[in-house]
Scaffold this motif. Structure first.
Motif, PDB file in Angstrom:
ATOM      1  N   ASN A 149       0.684  -1.143  -0.067  1.00 54.55           N
ATOM      2  CA  ASN A 149       0.061  -0.055   0.066  1.00 54.55           C
ATOM      3  C   ASN A 149       0.852   1.286  -0.183  1.00 54.55           C
ATOM      4  N   GLY A 150       2.222   1.032   0.217  1.00 52.91           N
ATOM      5  CA  GLY A 150       2.807   2.363   0.143  1.00 52.91           C
ATOM      6  C   GLY A 150       3.218   3.029   1.442  1.00 52.91           C
ATOM      7  N   ASN A 151       3.889   4.250   1.575  1.00 55.76           N
ATOM      8  CA  ASN A 151       4.387   4.973   2.812  1.00 55.76           C
ATOM      9  C   ASN A 151       3.832   6.226   2.818  1.00 55.76           C
ATOM     10  N   LEU A 152       2.667   6.258   2.164  1.00 54.89           N
ATOM     11  CA  LEU A 152       2.039   7.792   2.524  1.00 54.89           C
ATOM     12  C   LEU A 152       1.142   7.598   3.933  1.00 54.89           C
ATOM     13  N   PRO A 153       1.201   8.485   4.727  1.00 53.47           N
ATOM     14  CA  PRO A 153       0.350   8.595   6.068  1.00 53.47           C
ATOM     15  C   PRO A 153      -1.136   8.287   5.976  1.00 53.47           C
ATOM     16  N   GLY A 154      -1.637   9.063   4.756  1.00 50.88           N
ATOM     17  CA  GLY A 154      -3.018   8.920   4.596  1.00 50.88           C
ATOM     18  C   GLY A 154      -3.624   7.547   4.326  1.00 50.88           C
ATOM     19  N   VAL A 155      -2.687   6.713   3.902  1.00 53.97           N
ATOM     20  CA  VAL A 155      -3.136   5.434   3.462  1.00 53.97           C
ATOM     21  C   VAL A 155      -2.937   4.113   4.590  1.00 53.97           C
ATOM     22  N   VAL A 156      -2.383   4.476   5.560  1.00 56.12           N
ATOM     23  CA  VAL A 156      -1.969   3.468   6.422  1.00 56.12           C
ATOM     24  C   VAL A 156      -3.201   2.638   7.100  1.00 56.12           C
ATOM     25  N   ILE A 171      -1.696  10.567  -8.435  1.00 52.97           N
ATOM     26  CA  ILE A 171      -1.267  10.745  -9.944  1.00 52.97           C
ATOM     27  C   ILE A 171      -1.738  11.747 -10.767  1.00 52.97           C
ATOM     28  N   ILE A 172      -3.205  12.099 -10.712  1.00 54.14           N
ATOM     29  CA  ILE A 172      -3.899  13.124 -11.267  1.00 54.14           C
ATOM     30  C   ILE A 172      -3.468  14.362 -10.676  1.00 54.14           C
ATOM     31  N   LEU A 173      -3.458  14.310  -9.430  1.00 47.43           N
ATOM     32  CA  LEU A 173      -3.057  15.678  -8.719  1.00 47.43           C
ATOM     33  C   LEU A 173      -1.756  16.093  -9.012  1.00 47.43           C
ATOM     34  N   ILE A 174      -0.771  15.270  -9.208  1.00 44.29           N
ATOM     35  CA  ILE A 174       0.757  15.692  -9.267  1.00 44.29           C
ATOM     36  C   ILE A 174       0.772  16.250 -10.766  1.00 44.29           C
ATOM     37  N   ASN A 175       0.060  15.638 -11.853  1.00 42.45           N
ATOM     38  CA  ASN A 175       0.213  16.170 -13.224  1.00 42.45           C
ATOM     39  C   ASN A 175      -0.515  17.519 -13.652  1.00 42.45           C
ATOM     40  N   LYS A 176      -0.039  17.860 -14.610  1.00 38.77           N
ATOM     41  CA  LYS A 176      -0.655  19.193 -15.073  1.00 38.77           C
ATOM     42  C   LYS A 176      -1.621  18.951 -16.182  1.00 38.77           C
ATOM     43  N   ASP A 177      -1.505  17.534 -16.941  1.00 40.24           N
ATOM     44  CA  ASP A 177      -2.404  17.246 -17.962  1.00 40.24           C
ATOM     45  C   ASP A 177      -2.081  15.868 -18.359  1.00 40.24           C
ATOM     46  N   LYS A 178      -3.014  15.158 -19.198  1.00 40.47           N
ATOM     47  CA  LYS A 178      -2.986  13.713 -19.484  1.00 40.47           C
ATOM     48  C   LYS A 178      -1.450  13.289 -19.981  1.00 40.47           C
ATOM     49  N   LEU A 184       4.774  10.379 -16.010  1.00 40.36           N
ATOM     50  CA  LEU A 184       4.902   9.764 -15.038  1.00 40.36           C
ATOM     51  C   LEU A 184       4.697   8.171 -14.751  1.00 40.36           C
ATOM     52  N   LYS A 185       3.579   7.815 -15.450  1.00 41.82           N
ATOM     53  CA  LYS A 185       3.132   6.502 -15.256  1.00 41.82           C
ATOM     54  C   LYS A 185       4.565   5.469 -15.920  1.00 41.82           C
ATOM     55  N   ILE A 186       5.119   6.056 -17.142  1.00 39.44           N
ATOM     56  CA  ILE A 186       6.242   5.121 -17.541  1.00 39.44           C
ATOM     57  C   ILE A 186       7.594   5.118 -16.663  1.00 39.44           C
ATOM     58  N   LEU A 187       7.638   6.048 -15.941  1.00 41.78           N
ATOM     59  CA  LEU A 187       8.679   6.216 -15.051  1.00 41.78           C
ATOM     60  C   LEU A 187       8.344   5.361 -13.879  1.00 41.78           C
ATOM     61  N   PHE A 188       7.243   5.390 -13.222  1.00 43.71           N
ATOM     62  CA  PHE A 188       6.760   4.376 -12.344  1.00 43.71           C
ATOM     63  C   PHE A 188       6.900   2.876 -12.638  1.00 43.71           C
ATOM     64  N   TYR A 246       9.224   8.252  -5.072  1.00 44.19           N
ATOM     65  CA  TYR A 246       9.165   8.447  -3.571  1.00 44.19           C
ATOM     66  C   TYR A 246       8.149   7.394  -2.702  1.00 44.19           C
ATOM     67  N   ASN A 247       7.220   6.767  -3.460  1.00 51.21           N
ATOM     68  CA  ASN A 247       6.302   6.011  -3.108  1.00 51.21           C
ATOM     69  C   ASN A 247       6.226   4.645  -3.852  1.00 51.21           C
ATOM     70  N   PRO A 248       6.848   3.370  -3.349  1.00 50.58           N
ATOM     71  CA  PRO A 248       6.873   2.284  -4.094  1.00 50.58           C
ATOM     72  C   PRO A 248       5.540   1.759  -4.701  1.00 50.58           C
ATOM     73  N   ALA A 249       4.502   2.096  -3.971  1.00 50.29           N
ATOM     74  CA  ALA A 249       3.053   1.623  -4.359  1.00 50.29           C
ATOM     75  C   ALA A 249       2.497   1.954  -5.280  1.00 50.29           C
ATOM     76  N   PHE A 250       3.032   2.922  -6.125  1.00 50.87           N
ATOM     77  CA  PHE A 250       2.481   3.507  -7.309  1.00 50.87           C
ATOM     78  C   PHE A 250       2.782   2.387  -8.527  1.00 50.87           C
ATOM     79  N   LEU A 251       3.603   1.611  -8.374  1.00 50.60           N
ATOM     80  CA  LEU A 251       3.924   0.582  -9.482  1.00 50.60           C
ATOM     81  C   LEU A 251       2.680  -0.204  -9.466  1.00 50.60           C
ATOM     82  N   SER A 252       2.293  -0.865  -8.379  1.00 50.75           N
ATOM     83  CA  SER A 252       1.210  -1.944  -8.256  1.00 50.75           C
ATOM     84  C   SER A 252      -0.168  -1.256  -8.319  1.00 50.75           C
TER      85      SER A 252
END
Length: 355
Positions: A149-156, A171-178, A184-188, A246-252
């Motif tokens: 589930n990752g390391n973000l405090p809000g998902v514990v 992921i939508i919040l971080i990005n400016k557009d599609k 970002l997805k291909i990096l993750f 910064y958060n490994p859970a983005f991959l899954s």
């Protein structure tokens, strides 16, 4: 009610804050860090030391707050109400900060101001995660959730289905557009892989219409904001870099493909970034800390008898770089043995991270 009156009435004394290893201990502090790493709660904890009437909390991402009104009236309002603490969340340094006993700023910008201390907050390390986890599980189950589930405090403490929704929304919040989302997805998708930006650009170009300038510009933005890290090979700046999030859970959260080794290695990296600045990789060595002559290898399911061939390759690098400590991080295996006069420690992640 004016914007400033509304912001002045906000109270945070009843916020249930769990201690972090980083605290605000300077009256003038600028906090940065990747999205949802816990910056606001760090501020709430600081404000809990004051009476509600002594501070004003202004979040510039709150659509209800009128920026022009704030800029025009803040200085006079602070003076008239004898405010001791100004909090400016998501501030862009686009107007003069009034004088005050204490000013706390959160921002995406890499800004330095005279007299201000800078703090960089990453998400929870495993020890902090244990403190936040209210499910009272055994440490193995807690680690499994941390990895999944990752390391973000809000998902514990939320359900798994809601965790995926939160990550997708983030992921939508971080990005400016599609297009930025696809970058970002291909990096993750390539965390813990040695991939050049050109390789990734060409792969993405086959999928969507995108310019090279846009791709490189976004990668630089993600790196600058510590959303993605690009790790160099030691003493080989031109070699292909390894990619981490910064958060490994983005991959899954963005693929059904199981990349267990990649996720474990990324979560090891997240433990290291708060301890060391000089993190590199080597052939057969996931992480090398030259200042400590320390090597770390991620092997989820380790068996020394079955892995003699791989160990020989690792030992060759250990000898070449005069490494003094070697850790092999696993899911649950625990062994100790020697290579010449070097102790090789095979430890489950949760033991290593807490040691």
């Amino acid at each position: 009610m004016t914007t400033l009156e509304f912001c002045h009435e906000l109270e945070f004394s009843k916020i249930n804050f769990i201690e972090r290893k980083i605290k605000i201990n300077h009256p003038r502090t600028i906090i940065t860090g990747p999205p949802k790493s816990g910056k606001s709660f760090l501020i709430f904890d600081y404000l809990s030391n004051y009476n509600q009437e002594d501070y004003i909390y202004i979040d510039f991402s709150d659509y209800r707050n009128e920026k022009d009104e704030i800029e025009k009236n803040l200085e006079e309002y602070v003076f008239r109400n004898k405010i001791k603490v100004i909090v400016l969340e998501n501030f862009e340094f686009d107007f003069k900060i009034p004088f005050c006993e204490s000013v706390i700023i959160s921002t995406k910008l890499d800004t330095t101001l005279k007299g201000y201390k800078k703090l960089f907050l990453t998400p929870l390390d495993f020890e902090e995660y244990l403190l936040h986890d209210k499910k009272n599980q055994n440490i193995t189950q807690t680690f499994n959730n941390y990895l999944k589930n990752g390391n973000l405090p809000g998902v514990v403490n939320i359900d798994e289905i809601h965790t995926f929704n939160r990550l997708h929304d983030l992921i939508i919040l971080i990005n400016k557009d599609k297009t930025s989302q696809e970058i970002l997805k291909i990096l993750f998708l390539n965390i813990d892989e040695k991939k050049s930006l050109n390789q990734l650009y060409l792969a993405l170009k086959n999928k969507i219409k995108i310019s090279k300038d846009k791709f490189y510009e976004e990668c630089k933005y993600f790196e600058k904001n510590k959303i993605v890290y690009f790790i160099e090979k030691y003493e080989q700046k031109k070699a292909t870099k390894k990619i981490y999030s910064y958060n490994p859970a983005f991959l899954s959260a963005i693929t059904h493909k199981k990349k267990f080794k990649n996720e474990l290695t990324n979560i090891i990296f997240c433990e290291l970034i708060n301890k060391y600045k000089d993190i590199y990789y080597l052939d057969y060595i996931d992480f090398f800390i030259p200042s400590k002559k320390l090597a770390i290898v991620s092997i989820p399911f380790f068996n020394s008898f079955m892995m003699q061939s791989q160990l020989k390759k690792i030992y060759k690098i250990v000898d070449e770089y005069k490494i003094k400590e070697l850790f092999i991080i696993t899911v649950s295996n625990d062994e100790q043995f020697f290579h010449q006069n070097i102790e090789v420690n095979v430890l489950p992640f949760y033991e290593w991270s807490l040691s």
